[in-house]
Design a protein around this motif. Sequence first.
Motif, PDB file in Angstrom:
ATOM      1  N   MET A  65       3.504   0.846   6.935  1.00  0.00           N
ATOM      2  CA  MET A  65       3.829   0.441   8.306  1.00  0.00           C
ATOM      3  C   MET A  65       3.239   1.408   9.322  1.00  0.00           C
ATOM      4  O   MET A  65       2.653   0.989  10.333  1.00  0.00           O
ATOM      5  CB  MET A  65       5.346   0.349   8.457  1.00  0.00           C
ATOM      6  N   LEU A  66       3.371   2.701   9.076  1.00  0.00           N
ATOM      7  CA  LEU A  66       2.849   3.695  10.029  1.00  0.00           C
ATOM      8  C   LEU A  66       1.327   3.641  10.109  1.00  0.00           C
ATOM      9  O   LEU A  66       0.746   3.699  11.201  1.00  0.00           O
ATOM     10  CB  LEU A  66       3.314   5.090   9.610  1.00  0.00           C
ATOM     11  N   LEU A  67       0.663   3.530   8.962  1.00  0.00           N
ATOM     12  CA  LEU A  67      -0.803   3.465   8.953  1.00  0.00           C
ATOM     13  C   LEU A  67      -1.310   2.222   9.661  1.00  0.00           C
ATOM     14  O   LEU A  67      -2.294   2.270  10.421  1.00  0.00           O
ATOM     15  CB  LEU A  67      -1.317   3.508   7.516  1.00  0.00           C
ATOM     16  N   LEU A  68      -0.651   1.085   9.442  1.00  0.00           N
ATOM     17  CA  LEU A  68      -1.092  -0.148  10.097  1.00  0.00           C
ATOM     18  C   LEU A  68      -0.803  -0.113  11.591  1.00  0.00           C
ATOM     19  O   LEU A  68      -1.571  -0.669  12.393  1.00  0.00           O
ATOM     20  CB  LEU A  68      -0.398  -1.351   9.459  1.00  0.00           C
ATOM     21  N   GLN A 106      -5.710  -7.482   7.720  1.00  0.00           N
ATOM     22  CA  GLN A 106      -5.073  -8.227   6.635  1.00  0.00           C
ATOM     23  C   GLN A 106      -5.671  -7.856   5.293  1.00  0.00           C
ATOM     24  O   GLN A 106      -4.943  -7.713   4.300  1.00  0.00           O
ATOM     25  CB  GLN A 106      -5.226  -9.736   6.888  1.00  0.00           C
ATOM     26  N   VAL A 107      -6.987  -7.697   5.253  1.00  0.00           N
ATOM     27  CA  VAL A 107      -7.638  -7.263   4.013  1.00  0.00           C
ATOM     28  C   VAL A 107      -7.178  -5.858   3.632  1.00  0.00           C
ATOM     29  O   VAL A 107      -6.871  -5.577   2.464  1.00  0.00           O
ATOM     30  CB  VAL A 107      -9.173  -7.306   4.175  1.00  0.00           C
ATOM     31  N   LEU A 108      -7.118  -4.975   4.623  1.00  0.00           N
ATOM     32  CA  LEU A 108      -6.679  -3.597   4.383  1.00  0.00           C
ATOM     33  C   LEU A 108      -5.247  -3.557   3.855  1.00  0.00           C
ATOM     34  O   LEU A 108      -4.944  -2.825   2.896  1.00  0.00           O
ATOM     35  CB  LEU A 108      -6.778  -2.797   5.687  1.00  0.00           C
ATOM     36  N   GLU A 109      -4.373  -4.363   4.447  1.00  0.00           N
ATOM     37  CA  GLU A 109      -2.973  -4.369   4.016  1.00  0.00           C
ATOM     38  C   GLU A 109      -2.809  -5.000   2.635  1.00  0.00           C
ATOM     39  O   GLU A 109      -2.130  -4.437   1.764  1.00  0.00           O
ATOM     40  CB  GLU A 109      -2.128  -5.146   5.027  1.00  0.00           C
ATOM     41  N   SER A 110      -3.434  -6.152   2.412  1.00  0.00           N
ATOM     42  CA  SER A 110      -3.189  -6.919   1.190  1.00  0.00           C
ATOM     43  C   SER A 110      -3.880  -6.344  -0.033  1.00  0.00           C
ATOM     44  O   SER A 110      -3.339  -6.415  -1.144  1.00  0.00           O
ATOM     45  CB  SER A 110      -3.634  -8.380   1.395  1.00  0.00           C
ATOM     46  N   PHE A 111      -5.068  -5.774   0.146  1.00  0.00           N
ATOM     47  CA  PHE A 111      -5.863  -5.369  -1.010  1.00  0.00           C
ATOM     48  C   PHE A 111      -6.016  -3.857  -1.165  1.00  0.00           C
ATOM     49  O   PHE A 111      -6.515  -3.401  -2.189  1.00  0.00           O
ATOM     50  CB  PHE A 111      -7.255  -6.011  -0.935  1.00  0.00           C
ATOM     51  N   VAL A 112      -5.592  -3.090  -0.153  1.00  0.00           N
ATOM     52  CA  VAL A 112      -5.750  -1.639  -0.254  1.00  0.00           C
ATOM     53  C   VAL A 112      -4.397  -0.933  -0.117  1.00  0.00           C
ATOM     54  O   VAL A 112      -3.915  -0.289  -1.048  1.00  0.00           O
ATOM     55  CB  VAL A 112      -6.743  -1.102   0.800  1.00  0.00           C
ATOM     56  N   LEU A 113      -3.770  -1.069   1.058  1.00  0.00           N
ATOM     57  CA  LEU A 113      -2.580  -0.273   1.340  1.00  0.00           C
ATOM     58  C   LEU A 113      -1.371  -0.692   0.505  1.00  0.00           C
ATOM     59  O   LEU A 113      -0.767   0.137  -0.187  1.00  0.00           O
ATOM     60  CB  LEU A 113      -2.242  -0.359   2.834  1.00  0.00           C
ATOM     61  N   GLY A 148       2.423  -0.965  -4.463  1.00  0.00           N
ATOM     62  CA  GLY A 148       2.300  -1.474  -5.828  1.00  0.00           C
ATOM     63  C   GLY A 148       2.159  -0.386  -6.874  1.00  0.00           C
ATOM     64  O   GLY A 148       2.836  -0.389  -7.902  1.00  0.00           O
ATOM     65  N   GLN A 149       1.290   0.592  -6.628  1.00  0.00           N
ATOM     66  CA  GLN A 149       1.090   1.660  -7.606  1.00  0.00           C
ATOM     67  C   GLN A 149       2.309   2.565  -7.695  1.00  0.00           C
ATOM     68  O   GLN A 149       2.631   3.075  -8.764  1.00  0.00           O
ATOM     69  CB  GLN A 149      -0.155   2.474  -7.249  1.00  0.00           C
ATOM     70  N   ARG A 150       3.007   2.775  -6.571  1.00  0.00           N
ATOM     71  CA  ARG A 150       4.190   3.630  -6.609  1.00  0.00           C
ATOM     72  C   ARG A 150       5.294   3.016  -7.464  1.00  0.00           C
ATOM     73  O   ARG A 150       6.060   3.733  -8.108  1.00  0.00           O
ATOM     74  CB  ARG A 150       4.714   3.864  -5.186  1.00  0.00           C
ATOM     75  N   LEU A 157       3.470  -1.852  -9.994  1.00  0.00           N
ATOM     76  CA  LEU A 157       3.111  -3.262 -10.006  1.00  0.00           C
ATOM     77  C   LEU A 157       1.615  -3.425  -9.760  1.00  0.00           C
ATOM     78  O   LEU A 157       1.047  -2.796  -8.868  1.00  0.00           O
ATOM     79  CB  LEU A 157       3.875  -4.028  -8.929  1.00  0.00           C
ATOM     80  N   HIS A 158       0.995  -4.290 -10.545  1.00  0.00           N
ATOM     81  CA  HIS A 158      -0.413  -4.622 -10.343  1.00  0.00           C
ATOM     82  C   HIS A 158      -0.558  -5.394  -9.029  1.00  0.00           C
ATOM     83  O   HIS A 158       0.371  -6.106  -8.616  1.00  0.00           O
ATOM     84  CB  HIS A 158      -0.905  -5.470 -11.517  1.00  0.00           C
ATOM     85  N   PRO A 159      -1.696  -5.261  -8.322  1.00  0.00           N
ATOM     86  CA  PRO A 159      -1.875  -6.017  -7.071  1.00  0.00           C
ATOM     87  C   PRO A 159      -1.620  -7.516  -7.215  1.00  0.00           C
ATOM     88  O   PRO A 159      -1.025  -8.147  -6.342  1.00  0.00           O
ATOM     89  CB  PRO A 159      -3.339  -5.732  -6.703  1.00  0.00           C
ATOM     90  N   LEU A 160      -2.058  -8.112  -8.341  1.00  0.00           N
ATOM     91  CA  LEU A 160      -1.798  -9.537  -8.559  1.00  0.00           C
ATOM     92  C   LEU A 160      -0.300  -9.796  -8.725  1.00  0.00           C
ATOM     93  O   LEU A 160       0.212 -10.833  -8.285  1.00  0.00           O
ATOM     94  CB  LEU A 160      -2.555 -10.031  -9.796  1.00  0.00           C
TER      95      LEU A 160
END
Length: 360
Positions: A219-222, A292-299, A305-307, A310-313
């Motif tokens: 949230m802060l980064l976005l 949206q790309v940054l949020e959904s596929f990176v952040l 997910g990694q914390r 959970l896998h991104p999918l």
Amino acid sequence: MQFTPTQKSIAAWGAIAAVFVLALWLLAPVLAPFVVAAVLAYALTPLVDGVDRLGRGRIPRALLVMLVELLFVVALTAIVLLIVPILAKELPQMRDQLPLLLQKVSALLQPLLTQWGFQVALDMESVKSFVKTYLDTNFQDAMGSVLSSLKIGGSVAFSLVGNLVLIPVALFYLLMEWEKLVGLVRQLIPPKLRPPTDAFVRDADAVLGQYLRGQLLVMLLLAVYYSLGLKLFGLDLALPIGVFTGLAVFVPYLGFGLGLLLASFAGVLQFSAEAGLMHTAIMLVVVFGAGQVLESFVLTPRLVGQRIGLHPLAVIFSLLAFGQLFGFLGVLVALPVSAVLLVAIRRIQTGYLASHLYRG
């Protein structure tokens, strides 16, 4: 066919879980405020305990709970009030610019419509009169329309107001009695199952803590990204719109949609007389498309997910699946519930690999 005690226990717990899920599904509208209050109580309890430790136990628990809940309400209200400067600036601009914008659109479309055999004439005086009536600085007419719509949908308005009152009340009692409630639930667990259950709860608590910290970081980064991105395109309301969009992404899809809508209105009203609609369109595509790309596929996959493992999918699937099953409430709790389920699946997998069923 004879069942072993272990198999009977598994079947019994499976039936209890099935009944519990069915009850959640049937009572979702009624349980929604209590679920929201429980999630908030889980998140705010460490803060209450931390303030209690700072006060060395001298401050009454009720006063601590009221203080923390008041701070939370103030913070939430501040986020909502970010929209106020946006509306305060956009409505006068809309009143002045909307007739001119419609006139430009009419001048652009009329030749094309004439070629296709359509004769459309836009009465600009009527448009100006309509805009003056509904977007005047005196909002009495607009408030009358809102009140009328609330009367039509009285049950919806009553439900909304009821939830706004019920959630803080439920949150207060949950914060006051959180440890007692946890202890009561623990007493319902058979003594033989308490050690593995305690270990499971500790693992789930650690995963949920990582989820909350990861989501807050996203949230802060976005908020920083959207504020800077919109400012680079020269949008006057870049800061409030950017901060609101970044913080509102806690509610998947809705936060992004509201931010996009606010930026669209602000861009059209500010740039229509200067750079035209193309500048606004480019700004929205670049800033919000990349966001949206940054949020959904990176952040979200990396910081959330990694914390929680959970896998991104799996993150995307959990959002869609819980949203389909439980609606808006399901979208809110999709990732934390998936994190708890992941802990349970890992423990089941570990037990299965160590069992004689796997070893043959």
